[in-house]
Design an enzyme around this catalytic site. Structure first.
Site, PDB file in Angstrom:
ATOM      1  N   ARG A  52      -0.635  -5.517  14.815  1.00 55.71           N
ATOM      2  CA  ARG A  52      -1.136  -4.348  14.065  1.00 55.71           C
ATOM      3  C   ARG A  52      -2.287  -4.821  13.191  1.00 55.71           C
ATOM      4  O   ARG A  52      -2.089  -5.527  12.213  1.00 55.71           O
ATOM      5  CB  ARG A  52       0.002  -3.776  13.218  1.00 55.71           C
ATOM      6  CG  ARG A  52      -0.396  -2.547  12.422  1.00 55.71           C
ATOM      7  CD  ARG A  52       0.766  -2.044  11.585  1.00 55.71           C
ATOM      8  NE  ARG A  52       0.358  -0.929  10.746  1.00 55.71           N
ATOM      9  CZ  ARG A  52      -0.241  -1.091   9.553  1.00 55.71           C
ATOM     10  NH1 ARG A  52      -0.486  -2.313   9.072  1.00 55.71           N
ATOM     11  NH2 ARG A  52      -0.600  -0.026   8.839  1.00 55.71           N
TER      12      ARG A  52
ATOM     13  N   LYS B 121      -3.771  -9.125   4.763  1.00 51.80           N
ATOM     14  CA  LYS B 121      -2.735  -9.141   3.729  1.00 51.80           C
ATOM     15  C   LYS B 121      -2.875 -10.300   2.743  1.00 51.80           C
ATOM     16  O   LYS B 121      -3.568 -11.294   3.006  1.00 51.80           O
ATOM     17  CB  LYS B 121      -1.356  -9.149   4.380  1.00 51.80           C
ATOM     18  CG  LYS B 121      -1.011  -7.768   4.951  1.00 51.80           C
ATOM     19  CD  LYS B 121       0.440  -7.628   5.311  1.00 51.80           C
ATOM     20  CE  LYS B 121       0.743  -6.206   5.751  1.00 51.80           C
ATOM     21  NZ  LYS B 121       2.134  -6.049   6.225  1.00 51.80           N
TER      22      LYS B 121
HETATM   23  N1  LIG Z   1       5.212  -2.301  11.432  1.00 55.26           N
HETATM   24  C1  LIG Z   1       4.437  -2.508  10.350  1.00 55.26           C
HETATM   25  N2  LIG Z   1       3.878  -1.451   9.700  1.00 55.26           N
HETATM   26  C2  LIG Z   1       3.121  -1.707   8.611  1.00 55.26           C
HETATM   27  N3  LIG Z   1       2.495  -0.852   7.784  1.00 55.26           N
HETATM   28  C3  LIG Z   1       1.910  -1.611   6.829  1.00 55.26           C
HETATM   29  S1  LIG Z   1       1.055  -0.939   5.485  1.00 55.26           S
HETATM   30  C4  LIG Z   1       0.470  -2.386   4.698  1.00 55.26           C
HETATM   31  C5  LIG Z   1      -0.823  -2.876   5.271  1.00 55.26           C
HETATM   32  O1  LIG Z   1      -1.377  -3.812   4.649  1.00 55.26           O
HETATM   33  O2  LIG Z   1      -1.263  -2.377   6.297  1.00 55.26           O
HETATM   34  C6  LIG Z   1       0.271  -2.084   3.260  1.00 55.26           C
HETATM   35  C7  LIG Z   1       1.159  -2.642   2.371  1.00 55.26           C
HETATM   36  C8  LIG Z   1       1.024  -2.357   1.026  1.00 55.26           C
HETATM   37  C9  LIG Z   1      -0.007  -1.528   0.605  1.00 55.26           C
HETATM   38  C10 LIG Z   1      -0.894  -0.972   1.541  1.00 55.26           C
HETATM   39  C11 LIG Z   1      -0.769  -1.253   2.893  1.00 55.26           C
HETATM   40  N4  LIG Z   1       2.123  -2.926   7.019  1.00 55.26           N
HETATM   41  C12 LIG Z   1       2.904  -2.991   8.137  1.00 55.26           C
HETATM   42  C13 LIG Z   1       3.494  -4.098   8.834  1.00 55.26           C
HETATM   43  O3  LIG Z   1       3.355  -5.292   8.482  1.00 55.26           O
HETATM   44  N5  LIG Z   1       4.249  -3.791   9.937  1.00 55.26           N
END
Ligand SMILES: Nc1nc2[nH]c(S[C@@H](C(=O)O)c3ccccc3)nc2c(=O)[nH]1
Length: 280
Positions: free
Chosen positions: A256, A222
């Site tokens: 995750r 991230k």
């Molecule tokens: N519980 C839980 N579920 C999640 N799903 C995601 S999507 C995120 C990513 O970077 O994977 C993402 C954010 C923005 C754009 C693409 C992908 N992030 C989480 C988290 O931080 N916690």
């Protein structure tokens, strides 16, 4: 501390790793769904072999500015994958969705957990989750992916904002008949939060133990890492391993991540220190 997940007992008495399986077209360079499906299954198989306790399947890109995906499209993306992960690999699968119909259909196909970045805030989501009988991860996000990064100013401290939000969502779940014991909490790193917010929230994650529910942490690759270290998305593993070790000490139980094998080692090494003994 164990969770009953559609026939799987997820033992959270020690920290575990959740492997990320994105089945959105923007997460595949190749063409065609069959290639995507086979690739997804091979990827999941490797993550399980590397020690992942479960696989998180997401069909909606929550990328800011991404065009919202229709229910039909999300179902087409995730259902074949969930069905084969369960039937062919016997995997414990969480479904990363906010869509109640996707929750219902993937639960019917054998998904073992609901992972909703919108904490069941969509119409029908509480009922779908209640009916599924599955554990649910409630994550904090301010606003929607499209707008969440525009206004990251909080009236109160970020940690207070998250605690207040999660307390309200837990209450909503209990009112909808979702037993508290089925819930997991996630501070939602990167969702409507500045770098300062993310670091401050990370440093105070142990405050969330007041709810006495398992914590899920999702910082893999991230921008919190990218902004702190000046690293591109493909160079953020070391940063996330550092974060992971810190969170193991702070009592988080589910991580995750994209990079399962190195994270399993980081989790097991940190846990060995806390237990003063080897754990595998
Ligand atoms: N519980 C839980 N579920 C999640 N799903 C995601 S999507 C995120 C990513 O970077 O994977 C993402 C954010 C923005 C754009 C693409 C992908 N992030 C989480 C988290 O931080 N916690």
């Amino acid at each position: 501390m164990s969770l009953e997940c559609a026939g799987h007992l997820l033992d959270l008495s020690r920290p575990r790793v959740m492997g990320i399986l994105n089945v959105t077209p923007d997460s595949f360079s190749d063409g065609g769904r069959s290639a995507t499906l086979d690739a997804a299954l091979r990827n999941a198989e490797q993550m399980l072999a590397d020690g992942a306790a479960m696989i998180d399947v997401g069909g909606e890109s929550t990328r800011p500015g991404a065009t919202p995906v229709s229910t039909e499209e999300e179902l087409e993306r995730v259902c074949p994958v969930v069905e084969r992960l369960v039937s062919e690999l016997g995997a414990l699968v969480s479904i990363d969705t906010s869509n109640p119909q996707v929750m219902r259909e993937t639960a019917r196909l054998g998904a073992g957990m609901i992972n909703d970045v919108r904490a069941l805030n969509r119409d029908g989501a509480l009922e779908a989750a209640a009916d599924s009988g599955l554990p649910v991860c409630l994550m904090h996000m301010r606003g929607e992916p499209d707008t969440m990064q525009q206004d990251t100013h909080y009236a109160q401290s970020i940690e207070q904002e998250v605690r207040t939000f999660l307390a309200a969502r837990i209450a909503a779940c209990e009112a909808a008949g979702i037993a508290r014991e089925r819930l997991l909490l996630d501070p939602g790193f990167g969702f409507g939060k500045s770098l300062q917010d993310n670091l401050r929230l990370y440093h105070r994650m142990a405050q969330l133990h007041e709810f006495n529910l398992p914590l899920l942490i999702g910082t893999s690759r991230k921008s919190m890492i990218g902004n702190a270290l000046g690293r591109a998305v493909e160079d953020r593993l070391a940063g996330n391993l550092a974060l992971t070790a810190l969170a193991v000490r702070d009592g988080a139980r589910l991580f995750r991540v994209h990079d399962v094998a190195p994270t399993v080692d980081a989790v097991d090494m940190a846990w060995a220190v806390l237990q003063e003994g080897t754990i595998r």
